[in-house]
Design a protein around this motif. Structure first.
Motif, PDB file in Angstrom:
ATOM      1  N   TRP A 224       0.817  -1.212   0.000  1.00 45.90           N
ATOM      2  CA  TRP A 224       0.000   0.000   0.000  1.00 45.90           C
ATOM      3  C   TRP A 224       0.854   1.266   0.000  1.00 45.90           C
ATOM      4  CZ3 TRP A 224       0.417   3.524   3.908  1.00 45.90           C
ATOM      5  CH2 TRP A 224       0.924   3.095   5.136  1.00 45.90           C
ATOM      6  N   GLN A 225       2.075   1.195   0.568  1.00 46.22           N
ATOM      7  CA  GLN A 225       2.948   2.372   0.533  1.00 46.22           C
ATOM      8  C   GLN A 225       3.343   2.716  -0.893  1.00 46.22           C
ATOM      9  OE1 GLN A 225       3.423  -0.362   2.513  1.00 46.22           O
ATOM     10  NE2 GLN A 225       4.543   0.160   4.380  1.00 46.22           N
ATOM     11  N   ALA A 226       3.767   1.710  -1.655  1.00 42.30           N
ATOM     12  CA  ALA A 226       4.165   1.949  -3.044  1.00 42.30           C
ATOM     13  C   ALA A 226       2.978   2.399  -3.888  1.00 42.30           C
ATOM     14  CB  ALA A 226       4.785   0.676  -3.629  1.00 42.30           C
ATOM     15  N   ALA A 227       1.792   1.843  -3.611  1.00 40.99           N
ATOM     16  CA  ALA A 227       0.597   2.237  -4.361  1.00 40.99           C
ATOM     17  C   ALA A 227       0.264   3.706  -4.127  1.00 40.99           C
ATOM     18  CB  ALA A 227      -0.580   1.350  -3.974  1.00 40.99           C
ATOM     19  N   LEU A 228       0.390   4.167  -2.878  1.00 43.20           N
ATOM     20  CA  LEU A 228       0.136   5.580  -2.580  1.00 43.20           C
ATOM     21  C   LEU A 228       1.184   6.485  -3.235  1.00 43.20           C
ATOM     22  CD1 LEU A 228      -0.987   5.658   1.169  1.00 43.20           C
ATOM     23  CD2 LEU A 228      -2.387   5.628  -0.888  1.00 43.20           C
ATOM     24  N   GLU A 229       2.427   6.046  -3.226  1.00 38.98           N
ATOM     25  CA  GLU A 229       3.479   6.832  -3.865  1.00 38.98           C
ATOM     26  C   GLU A 229       3.228   6.966  -5.362  1.00 38.98           C
ATOM     27  OE1 GLU A 229       7.050   4.822  -2.859  1.00 38.98           O
ATOM     28  OE2 GLU A 229       7.231   5.758  -0.876  1.00 38.98           O
ATOM     29  N   ARG A 230       2.790   5.884  -6.014  1.00 43.67           N
ATOM     30  CA  ARG A 230       2.482   5.934  -7.452  1.00 43.67           C
ATOM     31  C   ARG A 230       1.321   6.881  -7.725  1.00 43.67           C
ATOM     32  NH1 ARG A 230       0.404   2.181  -9.875  1.00 43.67           N
ATOM     33  NH2 ARG A 230       1.320   2.447 -11.928  1.00 43.67           N
ATOM     34  N   MET A 231       0.303   6.839  -6.886  1.00 44.35           N
ATOM     35  CA  MET A 231      -0.841   7.722  -7.061  1.00 44.35           C
ATOM     36  C   MET A 231      -0.427   9.186  -6.896  1.00 44.35           C
ATOM     37  SD  MET A 231      -4.533   7.643  -5.096  1.00 44.35           S
ATOM     38  CE  MET A 231      -3.819   8.163  -3.531  1.00 44.35           C
ATOM     39  N   SER A 232       0.438   9.464  -5.935  1.00 43.24           N
ATOM     40  CA  SER A 232       0.908  10.833  -5.713  1.00 43.24           C
ATOM     41  C   SER A 232       1.727  11.338  -6.894  1.00 43.24           C
ATOM     42  CB  SER A 232       1.749  10.899  -4.426  1.00 43.24           C
ATOM     43  OG  SER A 232       0.979  10.510  -3.314  1.00 43.24           O
ATOM     44  N   ARG A 233       2.594  10.476  -7.431  1.00 41.98           N
ATOM     45  CA  ARG A 233       3.397  10.876  -8.593  1.00 41.98           C
ATOM     46  C   ARG A 233       2.525  11.109  -9.819  1.00 41.98           C
ATOM     47  NH1 ARG A 233       7.027   6.868  -6.670  1.00 41.98           N
ATOM     48  NH2 ARG A 233       6.180   5.388  -8.186  1.00 41.98           N
ATOM     49  N   LYS A 234       1.460  10.335  -9.947  1.00 42.75           N
ATOM     50  CA  LYS A 234       0.579  10.461 -11.107  1.00 42.75           C
ATOM     51  C   LYS A 234      -0.110  11.813 -11.126  1.00 42.75           C
ATOM     52  CE  LYS A 234      -3.703   8.525 -13.046  1.00 42.75           C
ATOM     53  NZ  LYS A 234      -4.724   7.459 -12.895  1.00 42.75           N
ATOM     54  N   TYR A 235      -0.659  12.237  -9.991  1.00 43.45           N
ATOM     55  CA  TYR A 235      -1.472  13.455  -9.978  1.00 43.45           C
ATOM     56  C   TYR A 235      -0.686  14.712  -9.653  1.00 43.45           C
ATOM     57  CZ  TYR A 235      -5.624  10.674 -10.591  1.00 43.45           C
ATOM     58  OH  TYR A 235      -6.569   9.832 -11.133  1.00 43.45           O
ATOM     59  N   GLU A 236       0.441  14.587  -8.983  1.00 48.48           N
ATOM     60  CA  GLU A 236       1.292  15.743  -8.676  1.00 48.48           C
ATOM     61  C   GLU A 236       0.508  16.838  -7.965  1.00 48.48           C
ATOM     62  OE1 GLU A 236       2.887  16.797 -12.476  1.00 48.48           O
ATOM     63  OE2 GLU A 236       4.415  15.255 -12.424  1.00 48.48           O
ATOM     64  N   VAL A 237      -0.322  16.433  -7.009  1.00 47.04           N
ATOM     65  CA  VAL A 237      -1.070  17.367  -6.170  1.00 47.04           C
ATOM     66  C   VAL A 237      -0.344  17.458  -4.832  1.00 47.04           C
ATOM     67  CG1 VAL A 237      -3.256  17.811  -5.004  1.00 47.04           C
ATOM     68  CG2 VAL A 237      -3.246  16.837  -7.310  1.00 47.04           C
ATOM     69  N   ASP A 238       0.084  18.647  -4.458  1.00 44.13           N
ATOM     70  CA  ASP A 238       0.957  18.806  -3.288  1.00 44.13           C
ATOM     71  C   ASP A 238       0.322  18.261  -2.009  1.00 44.13           C
ATOM     72  OD1 ASP A 238       2.879  19.952  -4.858  1.00 44.13           O
ATOM     73  OD2 ASP A 238       2.299  22.022  -4.414  1.00 44.13           O
TER      74      ASP A 238
END
Length: 222
Positions: free
Chosen positions: A131-145
């Motif tokens: 779940w940590q890697a999944a959240l990191e991928r989602m954050s990189r995708k949207y680039e919302v601070d």
């Protein structure tokens, strides 16, 4: 092209890269041809026609995707405080992080943000990522601070053994304060935007009418 494809991924739109590139080429070509023709004939109207033909072809197709991506990001920013509040409640009653994310996302069926969290948890259930890697991928995708900060805070707290519920509560407060400041800033900009047409179309013409008699007296005095 990479930026266009990334915005299509964010907006959930099918990329039409060849179509966009073709329109851009046609826009540059029309600007070049009509611009040169206008310069050769010393005709400003032909040059203006070149600009009017080129701008929609060069900028509009890609801008539509950019606009759709920005709207989706804005909606996710708006939905994040509500998600965090429910997520924090789930953590406080003793749910594991992954289960708390899943439960919170399911309780918000109309939320774009919840849908993205559901996708992230689905990847973890398939064994593709934790779940940590999944959240990191989602954050990189949207680039919302704010979303990136929340994910980073969650992951760091988990890895350091810090009570996640406390970290989520602190982050929720920070995000709400940040959103409040952003709303005040937008309200100020909106007020300025509303006052500008009033100044241009009402105040300035009124001042011009008031100045006409004064200018007439000055001219007569000369």
């Amino acid at each position: 092209v990479p930026e266009y494809l990334h915005n299509c991924e964010i907006a959930g739109l099918e990329p039409k890269t060849k179509d966009v590139l073709m329109k851009k080429k046609l826009g540059y070509l029309s600007f070049l041809l009509f611009g040169l023709l206008g310069l050769l004939l010393a005709n400003v109207y032909i040059i203006l026609l070149a600009v009017l033909l080129a701008i929609p072809l060069i900028f509009f197709p890609a801008q539509q995707v950019v606009k759709a991506a920005k709207i989706k990001k804005f909606r996710m920013i708006e939905e994040l405080p509500r998600f965090i509040d429910l997520f924090g409640t789930a953590l406080m009653i003793g749910m594991p992080v992954e289960e708390a994310i899943l439960t919170t996302a399911k309780s918000l069926p109309d939320s774009l943000l919840a849908g993205e969290f559901l996708k992230a948890i689905a990847e973890t259930r398939l064994g593709v990522y934790d779940w940590q890697a999944a959240l990191e991928r989602m954050s990189r995708k949207y680039e919302v601070d704010v979303l990136s900060d929340f994910s980073l805070e969650l992951i760091n707290s988990y890895n350091k053994g810090v009570p996640i519920a406390d970290a989520v509560a602190r982050k929720s407060k920070d995000i709400k304060q940040s959103n409040l400041l952003t709303m005040k800033e937008r309200a100020t900009k909106l007020t300025s935007t509303i006052l500008l047409p009033v100044l241009v179309f009402k105040v300035l013409p009124l001042l011009a009418l008031l100045c006409i008699p004064v200018i007439g007296q000055i001219i007569n005095g000369l």
